[in-house]
Design a protein around this motif. Sequence first.
Motif, PDB file in Angstrom:
ATOM      1  N   GLY A  91      47.233  12.714  53.815  1.00 58.28           N
ATOM      2  CA  GLY A  91      46.108  11.806  53.624  1.00 58.28           C
ATOM      3  C   GLY A  91      46.382  10.498  54.354  1.00 58.28           C
ATOM      4  N   CYS A  92      45.337   9.849  54.832  1.00 58.09           N
ATOM      5  CA  CYS A  92      45.535   8.596  55.562  1.00 58.09           C
ATOM      6  C   CYS A  92      44.282   7.735  55.460  1.00 58.09           C
ATOM      7  CB  CYS A  92      45.860   8.860  57.022  1.00 58.09           C
ATOM      8  SG  CYS A  92      44.455   9.447  57.975  1.00 58.09           S
ATOM      9  N   ARG A  93      44.447   6.496  55.868  1.00 60.76           N
ATOM     10  CA  ARG A  93      43.307   5.597  56.056  1.00 60.76           C
ATOM     11  C   ARG A  93      43.624   4.739  57.269  1.00 60.76           C
ATOM     12  NH1 ARG A  93      44.890   0.820  53.605  1.00 60.76           N
ATOM     13  NH2 ARG A  93      46.495   1.107  52.050  1.00 60.76           N
ATOM     14  N   VAL A  94      42.581   4.276  57.921  1.00 59.87           N
ATOM     15  CA  VAL A  94      42.735   3.501  59.152  1.00 59.87           C
ATOM     16  C   VAL A  94      42.104   2.136  58.936  1.00 59.87           C
ATOM     17  CG1 VAL A  94      42.294   3.432  61.632  1.00 59.87           C
ATOM     18  CG2 VAL A  94      42.611   5.623  60.496  1.00 59.87           C
ATOM     19  N   PRO A  95      42.909   1.110  58.553  1.00 54.43           N
ATOM     20  CA  PRO A  95      42.342  -0.230  58.418  1.00 54.43           C
ATOM     21  C   PRO A  95      41.966  -0.773  59.799  1.00 54.43           C
ATOM     22  CG  PRO A  95      44.706  -0.259  57.982  1.00 54.43           C
ATOM     23  CD  PRO A  95      44.320   1.167  58.243  1.00 54.43           C
ATOM     24  N   THR A  96      40.837  -1.458  59.883  1.00 56.79           N
ATOM     25  CA  THR A  96      40.391  -1.981  61.177  1.00 56.79           C
ATOM     26  C   THR A  96      40.704  -3.465  61.291  1.00 56.79           C
ATOM     27  OG1 THR A  96      38.199  -2.363  60.291  1.00 56.79           O
ATOM     28  CG2 THR A  96      38.544  -0.304  61.469  1.00 56.79           C
ATOM     29  N   ARG A  97      40.870  -3.890  62.522  1.00 52.84           N
ATOM     30  CA  ARG A  97      41.094  -5.301  62.817  1.00 52.84           C
ATOM     31  C   ARG A  97      39.746  -5.985  62.952  1.00 52.84           C
ATOM     32  NH1 ARG A  97      44.928  -5.135  67.976  1.00 52.84           N
ATOM     33  NH2 ARG A  97      43.155  -4.014  68.729  1.00 52.84           N
ATOM     34  N   ALA A  98      39.771  -7.277  63.147  1.00 52.29           N
ATOM     35  CA  ALA A  98      38.533  -8.043  63.319  1.00 52.29           C
ATOM     36  C   ALA A  98      37.755  -7.549  64.532  1.00 52.29           C
ATOM     37  CB  ALA A  98      38.848  -9.520  63.453  1.00 52.29           C
ATOM     38  N   THR A  99      38.466  -7.033  65.549  1.00 53.52           N
ATOM     39  CA  THR A  99      37.792  -6.537  66.753  1.00 53.52           C
ATOM     40  C   THR A  99      37.164  -5.177  66.527  1.00 53.52           C
ATOM     41  OG1 THR A  99      39.823  -5.520  67.537  1.00 53.52           O
ATOM     42  CG2 THR A  99      39.374  -7.773  68.272  1.00 53.52           C
ATOM     43  N   GLY A 100      37.522  -4.524  65.425  1.00 48.67           N
ATOM     44  CA  GLY A 100      36.956  -3.219  65.122  1.00 48.67           C
ATOM     45  C   GLY A 100      37.830  -2.061  65.533  1.00 48.67           C
ATOM     46  N   SER A 101      38.828  -2.281  66.392  1.00 52.72           N
ATOM     47  CA  SER A 101      39.673  -1.164  66.824  1.00 52.72           C
ATOM     48  C   SER A 101      40.886  -1.051  65.906  1.00 52.72           C
ATOM     49  CB  SER A 101      40.123  -1.362  68.270  1.00 52.72           C
ATOM     50  OG  SER A 101      40.938  -2.495  68.364  1.00 52.72           O
ATOM     51  N   PRO A 102      41.315   0.174  65.632  1.00 50.35           N
ATOM     52  CA  PRO A 102      42.463   0.334  64.739  1.00 50.35           C
ATOM     53  C   PRO A 102      43.770   0.012  65.439  1.00 50.35           C
ATOM     54  CG  PRO A 102      41.725   2.459  65.512  1.00 50.35           C
ATOM     55  CD  PRO A 102      40.762   1.442  66.062  1.00 50.35           C
ATOM     56  N   ALA A 103      44.619  -0.740  64.779  1.00 51.42           N
ATOM     57  CA  ALA A 103      45.940  -1.029  65.312  1.00 51.42           C
ATOM     58  C   ALA A 103      47.004  -0.335  64.484  1.00 51.42           C
ATOM     59  CB  ALA A 103      46.201  -2.529  65.316  1.00 51.42           C
ATOM     60  N   THR A 104      46.665  -0.031  63.220  1.00 49.83           N
ATOM     61  CA  THR A 104      47.615   0.623  62.331  1.00 49.83           C
ATOM     62  C   THR A 104      46.947   1.793  61.631  1.00 49.83           C
ATOM     63  OG1 THR A 104      47.047  -0.842  60.512  1.00 49.83           O
ATOM     64  CG2 THR A 104      48.927  -1.490  61.884  1.00 49.83           C
ATOM     65  N   ILE A 105      47.780   2.662  61.113  1.00 48.11           N
ATOM     66  CA  ILE A 105      47.305   3.779  60.307  1.00 48.11           C
ATOM     67  C   ILE A 105      48.219   3.858  59.085  1.00 48.11           C
ATOM     68  CG2 ILE A 105      48.676   5.478  61.584  1.00 48.11           C
ATOM     69  CD1 ILE A 105      46.255   7.389  61.145  1.00 48.11           C
ATOM     70  N   VAL A 106      47.640   4.058  57.933  1.00 48.35           N
ATOM     71  CA  VAL A 106      48.395   4.146  56.690  1.00 48.35           C
ATOM     72  C   VAL A 106      48.399   5.602  56.248  1.00 48.35           C
ATOM     73  CG1 VAL A 106      48.563   3.351  54.308  1.00 48.35           C
ATOM     74  CG2 VAL A 106      47.692   1.803  56.068  1.00 48.35           C
ATOM     75  N   ILE A 107      49.600   6.175  56.125  1.00 43.34           N
ATOM     76  CA  ILE A 107      49.745   7.581  55.741  1.00 43.34           C
ATOM     77  C   ILE A 107      50.425   7.635  54.378  1.00 43.34           C
ATOM     78  CG2 ILE A 107      50.730   9.821  56.360  1.00 43.34           C
ATOM     79  CD1 ILE A 107      50.731   8.895  59.275  1.00 43.34           C
ATOM     80  N   THR A 108      49.870   8.418  53.486  1.00 44.29           N
ATOM     81  CA  THR A 108      50.444   8.603  52.159  1.00 44.29           C
ATOM     82  C   THR A 108      51.287   9.869  52.176  1.00 44.29           C
ATOM     83  OG1 THR A 108      48.456   7.606  51.246  1.00 44.29           O
ATOM     84  CG2 THR A 108      49.908   8.760  49.711  1.00 44.29           C
ATOM     85  N   PHE A 109      52.601   9.691  52.067  1.00 48.58           N
ATOM     86  CA  PHE A 109      53.534  10.818  52.084  1.00 48.58           C
ATOM     87  C   PHE A 109      53.837  11.245  50.654  1.00 48.58           C
ATOM     88  CE2 PHE A 109      54.506   8.692  56.126  1.00 48.58           C
ATOM     89  CZ  PHE A 109      54.302   9.754  56.988  1.00 48.58           C
TER      90      PHE A 109
END
Length: 191
Positions: A91-109
């Motif tokens: 499972g994961c979620r992709v928080p967005t930056r102010a510019t709208g493009s993703p810089a990080t991805i959060v993965i639940t292990f």
Amino acid sequence: MSIPLAKAAWNHPDTPLGYKRLVFRRGGWVLSLGGPPLIAVACFDLVPHARLACALITMLVSPLLPWVVIAYFRRHRVAAVLRAYPWREWGCRVPTRATGSPATIVITFGEDPASTFRVIPFPSAELENDPPDRIWFAGDPRFGGVVSPVGGHYPVRVVPHTPRREECGGEGFDLARRVGLVRASGKATRT
């Protein structure tokens, strides 16, 4: 815990094709940034203002060219990870930056707290267009690895968002060191 999808991620049919697209994409980056200065230098004597054009192009390109050249050569690390680790779906979620493009991805292990990874060398358009809630991950959660949307067709390298030093040795350390995810000091590689 997620069940591995194949013995190694490279054995999944879409992964080698996705890797070839990665190689062509990064080669295109190098050519698009390295070609114009070379053309301008070749035209020094043929075009009246070629020296000015060369200086302007070089000023615009020089900050980015080293990064894309490094990314081009570090593609071998992506292939090594894909050949050594299996794909696992998380499972994961992709928080967005102010510019709208993703810089990080959060993965639940599984039971562990979620880990945040930086998408390198540049944010992925594939993740930006349709943020997934599930993702395939090949690598070691402590040191990073490769992610792809479900299907393995778009491999992208990820590194831990916050640099940390893990204890040397232990389960999986030798494999992570062999494929280039971690240094001998226990620090995860950043590129």
